[in-house]
Design an enzyme around this catalytic site. Sequence first.
Site, PDB file in Angstrom:
ATOM      1  N   ASP A  87      41.182   6.575 -77.212  1.00  0.00           N
ATOM      2  CA  ASP A  87      40.119   5.558 -77.320  1.00  0.00           C
ATOM      3  C   ASP A  87      40.453   4.493 -78.356  1.00  0.00           C
ATOM      4  O   ASP A  87      39.557   3.896 -78.959  1.00  0.00           O
ATOM      5  CB  ASP A  87      38.772   6.205 -77.668  1.00  0.00           C
TER       6      ASP A  87
ATOM      7  N   LYS B  27      43.816   0.959 -75.891  1.00  0.00           N
ATOM      8  CA  LYS B  27      45.091   0.763 -75.199  1.00  0.00           C
ATOM      9  C   LYS B  27      44.959  -0.176 -74.015  1.00  0.00           C
ATOM     10  O   LYS B  27      45.894  -0.909 -73.701  1.00  0.00           O
ATOM     11  CB  LYS B  27      45.639   2.116 -74.729  1.00  0.00           C
TER      12      LYS B  27
ATOM     13  N   LYS C 251      43.283  -2.971 -73.402  1.00  0.00           N
ATOM     14  CA  LYS C 251      43.466  -4.396 -73.692  1.00  0.00           C
ATOM     15  C   LYS C 251      44.907  -4.707 -74.045  1.00  0.00           C
ATOM     16  O   LYS C 251      45.486  -5.692 -73.574  1.00  0.00           O
ATOM     17  CB  LYS C 251      42.552  -4.831 -74.836  1.00  0.00           C
TER      18      LYS C 251
ATOM     19  N   GLY D  86      40.238   6.767 -69.779  1.00  0.00           N
ATOM     20  CA  GLY D  86      39.494   5.549 -69.484  1.00  0.00           C
ATOM     21  C   GLY D  86      40.075   4.331 -70.175  1.00  0.00           C
ATOM     22  O   GLY D  86      40.248   4.327 -71.388  1.00  0.00           O
ATOM     23  N   HIS D  87      40.407   3.312 -69.390  1.00  0.00           N
ATOM     24  CA  HIS D  87      40.890   2.048 -69.939  1.00  0.00           C
ATOM     25  C   HIS D  87      39.989   0.925 -69.446  1.00  0.00           C
ATOM     26  O   HIS D  87      39.746   0.811 -68.247  1.00  0.00           O
ATOM     27  CB  HIS D  87      42.332   1.769 -69.506  1.00  0.00           C
TER      28      HIS D  87
ATOM     29  N   GLN E 103      45.182   9.035 -73.565  1.00  0.00           N
ATOM     30  CA  GLN E 103      44.734   9.822 -74.716  1.00  0.00           C
ATOM     31  C   GLN E 103      45.472   9.372 -75.986  1.00  0.00           C
ATOM     32  O   GLN E 103      45.791   8.208 -76.121  1.00  0.00           O
ATOM     33  CB  GLN E 103      44.902  11.324 -74.459  1.00  0.00           C
TER      34      GLN E 103
ATOM     35  N   VAL F 118      34.699   5.712 -71.712  1.00  0.00           N
ATOM     36  CA  VAL F 118      34.717   4.987 -70.447  1.00  0.00           C
ATOM     37  C   VAL F 118      34.532   5.949 -69.283  1.00  0.00           C
ATOM     38  O   VAL F 118      33.810   5.670 -68.325  1.00  0.00           O
ATOM     39  CB  VAL F 118      36.054   4.219 -70.290  1.00  0.00           C
TER      40      VAL F 118
ATOM     41  N   THR G 188      33.558   9.455 -69.490  1.00  0.00           N
ATOM     42  CA  THR G 188      32.470  10.433 -69.599  1.00  0.00           C
ATOM     43  C   THR G 188      31.150   9.848 -70.057  1.00  0.00           C
ATOM     44  O   THR G 188      30.097  10.440 -69.825  1.00  0.00           O
ATOM     45  CB  THR G 188      32.867  11.532 -70.598  1.00  0.00           C
TER      46      THR G 188
ATOM     47  N   ARG H  97      30.372   9.851 -73.044  1.00  0.00           N
ATOM     48  CA  ARG H  97      30.022  10.617 -74.246  1.00  0.00           C
ATOM     49  C   ARG H  97      30.151   9.773 -75.510  1.00  0.00           C
ATOM     50  O   ARG H  97      31.056   8.953 -75.637  1.00  0.00           O
ATOM     51  CB  ARG H  97      30.927  11.853 -74.372  1.00  0.00           C
ATOM     52  N   LYS H  98      29.242  10.001 -76.434  1.00  0.00           N
ATOM     53  CA  LYS H  98      29.277   9.307 -77.714  1.00  0.00           C
ATOM     54  C   LYS H  98      30.469   9.795 -78.527  1.00  0.00           C
ATOM     55  O   LYS H  98      30.726  10.994 -78.613  1.00  0.00           O
ATOM     56  CB  LYS H  98      27.972   9.574 -78.474  1.00  0.00           C
ATOM     57  N   ARG H  99      31.202   8.871 -79.126  1.00  0.00           N
ATOM     58  CA  ARG H  99      32.355   9.241 -79.943  1.00  0.00           C
ATOM     59  C   ARG H  99      31.952   9.475 -81.390  1.00  0.00           C
ATOM     60  O   ARG H  99      31.091   8.779 -81.922  1.00  0.00           O
ATOM     61  CB  ARG H  99      33.421   8.142 -79.881  1.00  0.00           C
TER      62      ARG H  99
ATOM     63  N   ASP I 257      37.371  -6.035 -86.581  1.00  0.00           N
ATOM     64  CA  ASP I 257      36.104  -6.732 -86.761  1.00  0.00           C
ATOM     65  C   ASP I 257      34.917  -5.789 -86.943  1.00  0.00           C
ATOM     66  O   ASP I 257      33.882  -6.187 -87.496  1.00  0.00           O
ATOM     67  CB  ASP I 257      35.837  -7.661 -85.565  1.00  0.00           C
TER      68      ASP I 257
END
Length: 430
Positions: free
Chosen positions: A13, A16, A18, A40-41, A224, A299, A301, A303-305, A333
Amino acid sequence: MANVAVIGSQWGDEGKGKIVDWLSERADVVVRFQGGHNAGHTLVIGENTYKLSLLPSGVVRPGKLGIIGNGVVVDPWHLLQEIEKLRKQGVVITPDNLAIAENAALILPLHSQLDVLREEARGTAKIGTTGRGIGPAYEDKVARRAIRVCDLADLDSLPAKVENLLLHHNALLRGMSAAEVDGAELIAKLREIAPKITPFMQSVWQRLDASRKRGDRILFEGAQGIMLDVDHGTYPYVTSSNTVAGQAASGSGLGLSAIGYVLGITKAYTTRVGSGPFPSELTDEIGELLGQRGKEFGVVTGRKRRCGWFDAALVRQSIKVSGIHGIALTKLDVLDGLKELKICTGYHIDGKVYDHLPAGSHLQAKAEPVYETVEGWSESTFGARSWAQLPATAIKYIRRIEELIEAPVALLSTSPERDDTILVTDPFAD
């Protein structure tokens, strides 16, 4: 020109998608070399946002060849869904611009079923998998009972191979008091999908060898992050594949000498999804602020990181085990406006200071961060496209990170927009 491998240097996460998209504009071939549709990308190109989980990022750009290498486990049903979704967004995907390794292993419905059952059985000790069958599919591959892409072109042999597969899985399901898999039903599903997948099937290693001989620029896209590597990560809270740069070679069939530059995507703070150790995690209002500003939700799942301060010891370790030449620092930022920042430089474990995260899970669970405090900045770094647009204290933070991780910043990303990127070192240059 050098071929480039892009990998995550933390727990995934890192942004990658972008960076790979930014580099893929200059590449001819983009290769996925490990993982599955648990990766997820998100790509933001102009007014369009593309969410990919299995397809190589290059497929959204005309004239690029996307390759799914042999190191990837492929869910054929999900693959077709993802292709169809992109087609509705105007992206053309055909066997001319997408190739799937004939020796890649398949993810079958029984794999996700087993994944979920085992996670439920673990209770509070769950690994935190996505439940998409990635781990069980890799297990079958290593145990030499997997159904592979090339098997879809040899339908007469499927019954014997499925029978061999179910000899293991149905015994396992019986032991878990779960319904067994109907072999005839599985074979029927594979026969139905085979003609939709086999047109994309190729001898990928030969295709890549030809590209290399032509002098094409090849971009290897990892999924990953290194700290989720099955060997070098925070085991057992890891993914089921190798995520280090060396896997780019073995997971694509192109020799290690083909990789000229390894770029480690690195977030300016640290996040993690699911269970497992996280020494620099913040459970206070700052951690919540980082999550909100950084939109830290998976992206794939949703799920909150978990969020925390930048862990330099962790990234330095990743750089060493994966041969990273330089990093792409992302989401700087998100730290805007914080009066002071902390950087984890090591760990206190049982009265001893470690400069790395040891392999033992019993030690990792006890790790307390050793922090260094640095000055924050009040100005905005969002959208900056040159060093001159960055606050002096932000530059100082970046330079201190470089010192601690023992690697330079090659690119700096200051927003999700692809053009909001500061190039320091060109990874594709010799």
